[in-house]
Design a protein around this motif. Structure first.
Motif, short mmCIF file in Angstrom:
data_model
loop_
_atom_site.label_atom_id
_atom_site.label_comp_id
_atom_site.label_asym_id
_atom_site.label_seq_id
_atom_site.Cartn_x
_atom_site.Cartn_y
_atom_site.Cartn_z
N PRO A 154 17.12 -0.64 9.92
CA PRO A 154 18.17 -0.92 8.93
C PRO A 154 19.26 0.14 8.93
CG PRO A 154 16.25 0.03 7.86
CD PRO A 154 15.89 -0.11 9.31
N ASP A 155 20.43 -0.25 8.43
CA ASP A 155 21.51 0.73 8.24
C ASP A 155 21.20 1.61 7.05
OD1 ASP A 155 22.98 -0.32 10.34
OD2 ASP A 155 23.89 -1.85 9.07
N LEU A 156 20.50 1.02 6.08
CA LEU A 156 20.15 1.77 4.87
C LEU A 156 18.68 1.54 4.56
CD1 LEU A 156 21.00 3.34 2.27
CD2 LEU A 156 21.50 1.13 1.23
N LEU A 157 17.94 2.64 4.43
CA LEU A 157 16.51 2.55 4.16
C LEU A 157 16.26 3.07 2.74
CD1 LEU A 157 13.66 2.03 5.37
CD2 LEU A 157 13.69 4.39 6.19
N LEU A 158 15.61 2.23 1.94
CA LEU A 158 15.35 2.59 0.54
C LEU A 158 13.85 2.70 0.35
CD1 LEU A 158 17.78 -0.09 -0.97
CD2 LEU A 158 18.26 2.35 -0.73
N LEU A 159 13.38 3.89 0.01
CA LEU A 159 11.94 4.13 -0.13
C LEU A 159 11.65 4.57 -1.56
CD1 LEU A 159 11.45 6.34 3.11
CD2 LEU A 159 11.26 3.86 2.92
N ASP A 160 10.87 3.77 -2.26
CA ASP A 160 10.54 4.11 -3.65
C ASP A 160 9.17 4.80 -3.68
OD1 ASP A 160 10.69 4.35 -6.34
OD2 ASP A 160 10.53 2.20 -6.79
N GLU A 161 9.19 6.09 -3.87
CA GLU A 161 7.96 6.91 -3.89
C GLU A 161 7.02 6.55 -2.73
OE1 GLU A 161 6.18 8.02 -7.51
OE2 GLU A 161 7.88 7.39 -8.74
N PRO A 162 7.46 6.82 -1.52
CA PRO A 162 6.66 6.41 -0.35
C PRO A 162 5.32 7.14 -0.24
CG PRO A 162 8.51 7.79 0.33
CD PRO A 162 8.71 7.51 -1.11
N PHE A 163 5.17 8.25 -0.97
CA PHE A 163 3.91 9.01 -0.85
C PHE A 163 3.03 8.85 -2.09
CE2 PHE A 163 7.42 11.27 1.23
CZ PHE A 163 7.04 11.09 2.55
N LYS A 164 3.46 7.96 -2.97
CA LYS A 164 2.70 7.77 -4.21
C LYS A 164 1.27 7.30 -3.88
CE LYS A 164 2.60 4.97 -8.33
NZ LYS A 164 2.74 3.58 -8.70
N SER A 165 0.33 7.78 -4.62
CA SER A 165 -1.08 7.41 -4.52
C SER A 165 -1.72 7.69 -3.17
CB SER A 165 -1.32 5.94 -4.93
OG SER A 165 -0.73 5.06 -4.02
N LEU A 166 -1.12 8.62 -2.39
CA LEU A 166 -1.76 9.04 -1.14
C LEU A 166 -2.52 10.34 -1.41
CD1 LEU A 166 0.96 8.51 1.62
CD2 LEU A 166 -0.84 6.96 0.86
N ASP A 167 -3.66 10.49 -0.73
CA ASP A 167 -4.36 11.76 -0.87
C ASP A 167 -3.59 12.85 -0.12
OD1 ASP A 167 -5.26 11.97 1.90
OD2 ASP A 167 -6.56 10.27 1.41
N GLU A 168 -3.98 14.09 -0.32
CA GLU A 168 -3.23 15.24 0.19
C GLU A 168 -3.05 15.16 1.72
OE1 GLU A 168 -0.82 18.24 0.04
OE2 GLU A 168 -1.60 17.22 -1.73
N ILE A 169 -4.13 14.80 2.42
CA ILE A 169 -4.07 14.79 3.89
C ILE A 169 -3.15 13.66 4.37
CG2 ILE A 169 -5.45 14.47 6.00
CD1 ILE A 169 -7.80 15.73 4.41
N SER A 170 -3.34 12.47 3.80
CA SER A 170 -2.49 11.33 4.20
C SER A 170 -1.03 11.62 3.89
CB SER A 170 -2.90 10.07 3.45
OG SER A 170 -4.25 9.80 3.61
N HIS A 171 -0.79 12.24 2.75
CA HIS A 171 0.57 12.61 2.32
C HIS A 171 1.21 13.54 3.36
CE1 HIS A 171 3.24 14.10 -1.26
NE2 HIS A 171 3.90 14.08 -0.12
N ALA A 172 0.47 14.57 3.73
CA ALA A 172 1.01 15.56 4.66
C ALA A 172 1.29 14.93 6.03
CB ALA A 172 0.01 16.71 4.81
N ARG A 173 0.39 14.06 6.48
CA ARG A 173 0.57 13.42 7.79
C ARG A 173 1.78 12.48 7.80
NH1 ARG A 173 -5.65 11.87 9.03
NH2 ARG A 173 -6.35 13.89 9.75
N LEU A 174 1.87 11.69 6.73
CA LEU A 174 2.99 10.74 6.67
C LEU A 174 4.32 11.48 6.54
CD1 LEU A 174 3.73 7.77 6.69
CD2 LEU A 174 3.39 7.68 4.24
#
Lengths: 216, 215
Positions: A154-174
């Motif tokens: 997309p020309d414009l990417l809109l992400l609403d809290e993309p790391f919400k409800s991820l554990d610490e490891i998943s958050h860091a990797r993503l």
């Protein structure tokens, strides 16, 4: 660098009254902008307005120099990618979920397969290709939701809290993967977050919202 | 009862209720979708009417359709009373609210943000609705089963607007009533068993399709 999005005197009204009031905001092309602020500050409202899923009470949003009202809603929405707070995947295999937006655009089947496989690979979820979306963990589901938007280029990417409800490891990797992917794509990105670490690691710009207004 | 008459009655039952169910789906699916997804003045009233319609007594529907189609009635000139078409009309009035109400409930049970997400991925309105139908396919199939079940088993409306005329409008349920009135309980029981077997077979097929979609 020119602005992809220009907002002037924008007001968004919801049931409880005016919830977003932005006098002036420019979002530069190709930049990653973080929207921060407490719950109820208007972050999601702004993203939904930019996705033309909420109608402004007044004011103007310009996209690529053109007022949004002059562009067909469908044509505009097909230039953006939206990832909402929860993955909101369909009860189908991962491949079908990621292919969804491409199928909406009626792209040829080989092109869809090529692009979906490319993005499953880039987000490290190729092994989930045939798995039902209902069988995924929270982190896997979030990656599928991101792949579903990124595959649209997309020309414009809109992400609403993309790391919400991820554990610490998943958050860091993503976070690490997005830090690598977004500059390569050169897509103008706007994401909401509560985390200063996300802002520090991912964003070129930061916009703070408080009670529906830009506070810095 | 001769075998050819039995098969004639069975086929007419299936044809009438099948057409009525199909028409009810053609009415109920879009109307239920509209009620679930759009907000407009009078929507709550319409939902209440549809939910009330789900419990319409077939005999009351039969009476209303009979008065309408009666020779001296407003649509009497169409000469539909005591025809299979009249039974189809009455059965559509019985089944359409069932399909509409269950369609609306099925779509309202989905996460409302899913609509926004689909539109945000570039879906047209119709593509969005198609995806929602697909996502709610299990309860929508249940709506189809409930619609069919409500008409294949009803007798009051079929009797009143069809007249239970031999070789013309006699269906399984009206034949069961006739045989019972005549004291031919064995025949009535045999016809009942046949009706149950047909509904079991059709519902088994639909349930199999439904549960296959769940895997």
């Amino acid at each position: 660098m020119s602005a992809l999005i220009e907002i002037r005197d924008l007001k968004i009204r919801r049931q409880q009254g005016i919830v977003l009031e932005i006098a002036r905001l420019d979002i530069e092309r190709g930049r990653v902008t973080a929207l921060v602020g407490p719950n109820g500050a208007g972050k999601t409202t702004l993203l939904l307005a930019l996705a033309r899923l909420l109608k402004p009470a007044c004011g103007e949003i310009r996209f690529d120099g053109q007022p949004l009202e002059t562009v067909s809603t469908l044509d505009y929405r097909r230039r953006i990618g939206l990832v909402m707070q929860d993955a909101l995947l369909l009860d189908r295999p991962v491949f079908d979920n990621v292919a969804l937006g491409l199928r909406f655009r009626r792209l040829p089947r080989p092109e869809i397969c090529r692009r979906v496989d490319e993005w499953l690979e880039r987000l490290g979820i190729s092994s989930l290709r045939s798995r039902k979306a209902t069988q995924l963990s929270g982190g896997e589901a979030q990656r599928v939701a991101l792949a579903r938007a990124l595959v649209l280029q997309p020309d414009l990417l809109l992400l609403d809290e993309p790391f919400k409800s991820l554990d610490e490891i998943s958050h860091a990797r993503l976070l690490a993967d997005l830090k690598n992917i977004l500059p390569q794509m050169n897509t103008t990105t706007l994401f909401t977050t509560h985390s200063t670490r996300d802002v520090r690691e991912l964003a070129d710009e930061k916009i703070s919202l408080r009670s529906g207004k830009i506070s810095e | 009862m001769p075998l050819d008459e039995l098969s004639e009655i069975t086929l007419l039952s299936l044809r009438v209720s099948g057409v009525a169910t199909l028409l009810s789906v053609l009415i109920g699916l879009p109307f239920g979708t509209l009620l679930a997804l759009r907000k407009f003045p009078g929507r709550s009233l319409l939902l209440t009417l549809v939910n009330t319609g789900m419990a319409l007594p077939p005999v009351v529907v039969g009476l209303a359709v009979a008065i309408t189609l009666w020779r001296s009635g407003p649509l009497g000139s169409l000469r539909l009373i005591y025809t299979p078409t009249a039974i189809v009309i009455a059965q559509v009035i019985i089944a359409a609210p069932v399909v509409t109400g269950l369609t609306a409930a099925a779509l309202q049970a989905l996460d409302p943000r899913l609509r926004l997400q689909l539109l945000g991925l570039g879906a047209s309105r119709f593509q969005m609705v198609q995806q929602l139908w697909r996502e709610a396919r299990l309860p929508l199939l249940a709506a189809l089963m409930a619609g069919f079940g409500s008409v294949i088993s009803e007798v009051g409306a079929s009797m009143m607007v069809g007249g239970n005329i031999r070789h013309q409008t006699r269906v399984l349920t009206t034949a069961i009533v006739l045989e019972t009135n005549k004291g031919e309980f064995e025949r009535a029981l045999a016809l009942s068993a046949l009706l149950l077997a047909i509904t079991l077979l059709i519902n088994y097929t639909l349930t199999w399709i439904q549960q296959r979609g769940k895997r």
